[in-house]
Write a protein that holds these residues in place. Structure first.
Motif, short mmCIF file in Angstrom:
data_model
loop_
_atom_site.label_atom_id
_atom_site.label_comp_id
_atom_site.label_asym_id
_atom_site.label_seq_id
_atom_site.Cartn_x
_atom_site.Cartn_y
_atom_site.Cartn_z
N MET A 1 0.84 -1.20 0.00
CA MET A 1 0.00 0.00 0.00
C MET A 1 0.87 1.25 0.00
O MET A 1 1.96 1.27 0.56
N VAL A 2 0.34 2.33 -0.59
CA VAL A 2 1.08 3.58 -0.70
C VAL A 2 0.69 4.52 0.44
O VAL A 2 -0.49 4.79 0.65
N GLN A 3 1.69 4.99 1.21
CA GLN A 3 1.41 5.97 2.28
C GLN A 3 1.27 7.35 1.65
O GLN A 3 2.11 7.77 0.87
N GLN A 4 0.20 8.05 1.99
CA GLN A 4 -0.06 9.33 1.34
C GLN A 4 -0.92 10.19 2.24
O GLN A 4 -1.68 9.70 3.07
N SER A 5 -0.80 11.49 2.12
CA SER A 5 -1.61 12.40 2.93
C SER A 5 -3.07 12.29 2.53
O SER A 5 -3.40 12.30 1.35
N VAL A 6 -3.94 12.21 3.53
CA VAL A 6 -5.36 12.07 3.23
C VAL A 6 -6.01 13.38 2.76
O VAL A 6 -7.16 13.39 2.39
N THR A 7 -5.26 14.46 2.81
CA THR A 7 -5.81 15.72 2.33
C THR A 7 -5.69 15.84 0.82
O THR A 7 -6.32 16.68 0.21
N ALA A 8 -4.84 15.01 0.22
CA ALA A 8 -4.67 15.05 -1.23
C ALA A 8 -5.68 14.14 -1.90
O ALA A 8 -6.21 13.21 -1.30
N LYS A 9 -5.95 14.41 -3.17
CA LYS A 9 -6.87 13.56 -3.93
C LYS A 9 -6.23 12.21 -4.19
O LYS A 9 -5.08 12.13 -4.63
N PRO A 10 -6.95 11.10 -3.90
CA PRO A 10 -6.36 9.78 -4.17
C PRO A 10 -6.28 9.53 -5.66
O PRO A 10 -6.99 10.16 -6.45
N PRO A 11 -5.43 8.59 -6.09
CA PRO A 11 -5.37 8.24 -7.52
C PRO A 11 -6.74 7.78 -8.02
O PRO A 11 -7.57 7.29 -7.24
N LYS A 12 -6.98 7.93 -9.29
CA LYS A 12 -8.26 7.54 -9.86
C LYS A 12 -8.54 6.06 -9.59
O LYS A 12 -7.67 5.21 -9.76
N GLY A 13 -9.77 5.77 -9.16
CA GLY A 13 -10.14 4.39 -8.88
C GLY A 13 -9.66 3.89 -7.54
O GLY A 13 -9.68 2.68 -7.29
N HIS A 14 -9.24 4.81 -6.64
CA HIS A 14 -8.75 4.43 -5.32
C HIS A 14 -9.43 5.28 -4.24
O HIS A 14 -10.10 6.27 -4.54
N PHE A 15 -9.24 4.89 -2.97
CA PHE A 15 -9.79 5.65 -1.86
C PHE A 15 -8.86 5.50 -0.66
O PHE A 15 -7.98 4.64 -0.64
N TYR A 16 -9.06 6.36 0.35
CA TYR A 16 -8.21 6.35 1.53
C TYR A 16 -8.83 5.52 2.65
O TYR A 16 -10.04 5.52 2.86
N LEU A 17 -7.98 4.85 3.40
CA LEU A 17 -8.36 4.20 4.64
C LEU A 17 -7.12 4.04 5.49
O LEU A 17 -6.12 3.47 5.05
N ALA A 18 -7.16 4.59 6.71
CA ALA A 18 -6.03 4.51 7.65
C ALA A 18 -4.74 5.05 7.04
O ALA A 18 -3.67 4.50 7.24
N GLY A 19 -4.84 6.14 6.29
CA GLY A 19 -3.66 6.75 5.71
C GLY A 19 -3.11 5.99 4.51
O GLY A 19 -2.04 6.33 4.00
N ARG A 20 -3.81 4.98 4.03
CA ARG A 20 -3.35 4.19 2.89
C ARG A 20 -4.29 4.38 1.71
O ARG A 20 -5.44 4.79 1.86
N VAL A 21 -3.80 4.04 0.55
CA VAL A 21 -4.59 4.11 -0.66
C VAL A 21 -4.97 2.69 -1.09
O VAL A 21 -4.09 1.85 -1.30
N PHE A 22 -6.26 2.44 -1.20
CA PHE A 22 -6.76 1.14 -1.62
C PHE A 22 -7.48 1.26 -2.97
O PHE A 22 -8.13 2.27 -3.23
N PRO A 23 -7.42 0.24 -3.80
CA PRO A 23 -8.23 0.24 -5.03
C PRO A 23 -9.70 0.07 -4.69
O PRO A 23 -10.06 -0.65 -3.75
N ARG A 24 -10.57 0.76 -5.41
CA ARG A 24 -12.01 0.66 -5.18
C ARG A 24 -12.50 -0.75 -5.51
O ARG A 24 -12.09 -1.34 -6.51
N VAL A 25 -13.37 -1.26 -4.67
CA VAL A 25 -13.94 -2.59 -4.88
C VAL A 25 -15.14 -2.46 -5.82
O VAL A 25 -15.98 -1.57 -5.65
N LYS A 26 -15.22 -3.34 -6.80
CA LYS A 26 -16.37 -3.36 -7.71
C LYS A 26 -17.50 -4.11 -7.00
O LYS A 26 -17.67 -5.32 -7.14
N TRP A 27 -18.28 -3.36 -6.22
CA TRP A 27 -19.26 -3.95 -5.32
C TRP A 27 -20.31 -4.78 -6.05
O TRP A 27 -20.85 -5.74 -5.50
#
Length: 521
Positions: A1-27
């Protein structure tokens, strides 16, 4: 996982959780997540019943059979017809936070729904003024319990990737009810009997019956279970609906650890979990200012004139035909539904604070023009000035709809779990105080001072812009349990960051363990 500031926009198709960037789940590809989103859809629809009632009362006032049956109410009597529902809601708010914290979210939904159905039955079968007013009091009591509980439960069971959008849509679906009610009353205009007003009231109960039939299968809030020292049940729910039952899933483990850590920190701070908590720290005082003002802004921005008394506004600009008024009501609710749903999907992309500032400034400009045109019409009545007022009402609502869905999502996300039920109740209390004032005073003021009453709302909108500019904070892209760092400063941030480091180490250890298990297998 990529450590990144939660104030910045996450990469496209990703979201923040616990200061990490996760890929969006295709629910839509996950069975349990599809089921969860269906349950959330049912919860979202609870606000439909609230919107239905407001628009229905607008429509009933244009129906001759309703007017004749209740002897053409006006002024204080007409205000009582509408404001008594807010009086019932204020009563419900007194007990709601204690029910939410001690009994859980689902019990509150069932309790409120039963009272709503009783109110609908009595309102539909009313035989006199007292019965109709009493029914609306009971309806308001049940309605407030349901519409306050549903956003909290959505906030606490929704996957992090879509939480803000789903809760914002929940706020926006008020207009789906208004849309259905507007066209229902337009259709029943052609019924030449008392059923022209009794039938819409019966239709109102359909949404509540649907929710009551499904609520038994909707999961309880994992945060509620953690607060009641039942973390195993919380982990089970998170794993079942967010990871198809896999309790070792890294994202589930991070969610679970964030929830347990946040609630443990709140308890370790010797918090009494009382309303006095809102006065004890700078961060909490700011939260209190925001939720109270947001509740007032929701009803004192001028929208109350149209929500319940569109027919009086239309009368003031020469549009008096019942059929034409109902058509305008239907067109306005259709416009509101479309724009609200559209704007809901941009709550993360545009940010909370810019949306609120643009919305309030736009409403101010539209309302000033609306007031000027109404004043001109009062001295030089013409169809063009009347059409101008009507056009400004639509433009006003375009800006109002920009932020109306945020009432639910912004106020729930800025509150920590121990204060969420009480804080949301305070916001609704402020909203219903303003609504009670609007429903009772608006018809009296419109009867006596006409367009001059609009000046009050112009002044209030100036105050609204100033308060948002100086006191509201941005929270987009910030996970629910981490918003506290924005409000409570460096001390709580340092403690939370230490816990996040533990979470990160745990995630790495879990990943290594999984790798070793796979290798040995």
């Amino acid at each position: 996982m990529v450590q990144q500031s939660v104030t910045a926009k996450p990469p496209k198709g990703h979201f923040y959780l616990a200061g990490r960037v996760f890929p969006r789940v295709k629910w839509w590809r996950k069975h349990n997540m599809r089921l969860l989103y269906f349950y959330i859809l049912i919860l979202i629809a609870t606000n439909t019943a609230n919107g239905f009632d407001n628009s229905m009362m607008n429509g009933l006032q244009t129906l001759s059979y309703w007017q004749d049956y209740f002897n053409h109410p006006q002024g204080p009597t007409l205000g009582l017809f509408n404001c008594v529902m807010s009086a019932g809601a204020l009563t419900g708010l007194v007990i709601l936070p204690f029910m939410l914290d001690h009994l859980g979210r689902k019990i509150c939904l069932v309790f409120g729904s039963i009272f709503m159905l009783i109110g609908v039955a009595l309102q539909s079968g009313s035989i006199n003024f007292s019965m109709f007013v009493g029914a609306r009091y009971i309806l308001g009591f049940g309605d407030i319990i349901v519409i306050c509980t549903a956003p909290l439960l959505i906030t606490e069971i929704a996957p992090a990737q879509d939480r803000a959008i789903l809760v914002t849509i929940a706020g926006a679906t008020y207009h789906s009810g208004a849309f259905i009610a507007a066209w229902t009353t337009y259709g029943t205009l052609k019924i030449k009997s008392e059923w022209s007003w009794r039938l819409p009231s019966l239709v109102q109960g359909i949404f509540t019956l649907t929710m009551l039939a499904v609520v038994w299968w909707i999961p309880e809030s994992p945060r509620y279970y953690v607060s009641k020292n039942n973390p195993d049940k919380a982990l089970e729910i998170l794993a079942h609906y967010h990871a198809e039952g896999d309790q070792t899933d890294e994202m589930v483990q991070l969610e679970f650890t964030e929830i347990t850590t946040a609630i443990a920190l709140e308890k370790s701070g010797d918090q009494s979990s009382s309303f006095l908590d809102f006065l004890r720290t700078t961060g909490n005082r700011r939260r209190l200012l925001i939720i109270v003002t947001f509740g007032l802004f929701a009803q004192w921005s001028g929208n109350g004139l149209v929500s319940y008394y569109l027919n009086l506004v239309m009368d003031s600009i020469g549009i008096t035909d019942a059929n034409e008024q109902l058509l305008i009501n239907g067109a306005l609710t259709s416009f509101n539904l479309a724009t609200n749903l559209f704007f809901s999907f941009f709550v993360d992309k545009w940010g909370r604070r810019p949306i609120m500032l643009i919305s309030s400034a736009g409403m101010l400009i539209a309302f000033v023009i609306w007031t000027i045109l109404s004043a001109r019409y009062d001295t030089h009545a013409s169809s063009s000035l009347g059409s101008g007022v009507l056009g400004m009402i639509f433009i006003y609502y375009l800006f109002y709809n920009l932020k109306s869905g945020l009432i639910a999502s912004y106020t729930t996300e800025i509150l920590p779990y121990s204060m969420r039920a009480k804080g949301y109740t305070i916001m609704e209390f402020a909203m219903y105080i303003a609504l009670f004032f609007n429903q009772y005073v608006n018809p009296i003021a419109l009867d006596n001072i006409h367009w001059r009453y609009y000046i009050f709302y112009c002044c209030f909108l100036v105050v609204e812009v100033v308060v948002i500019w100086f006191f509201y904070l941005e929270t987009r892209y910030v996970p629910l349990e981490e918003v506290t760092k924005i409000f409570d400063g460096h001390d709580i941030a340092n403690v939370t960051n230490m816990e996040m480091e533990k979470i990160e180490c745990m995630g790495k250890n879990m990943t290594t363990a999984t790798h070793l298990e796979t290798t040995s297998a």
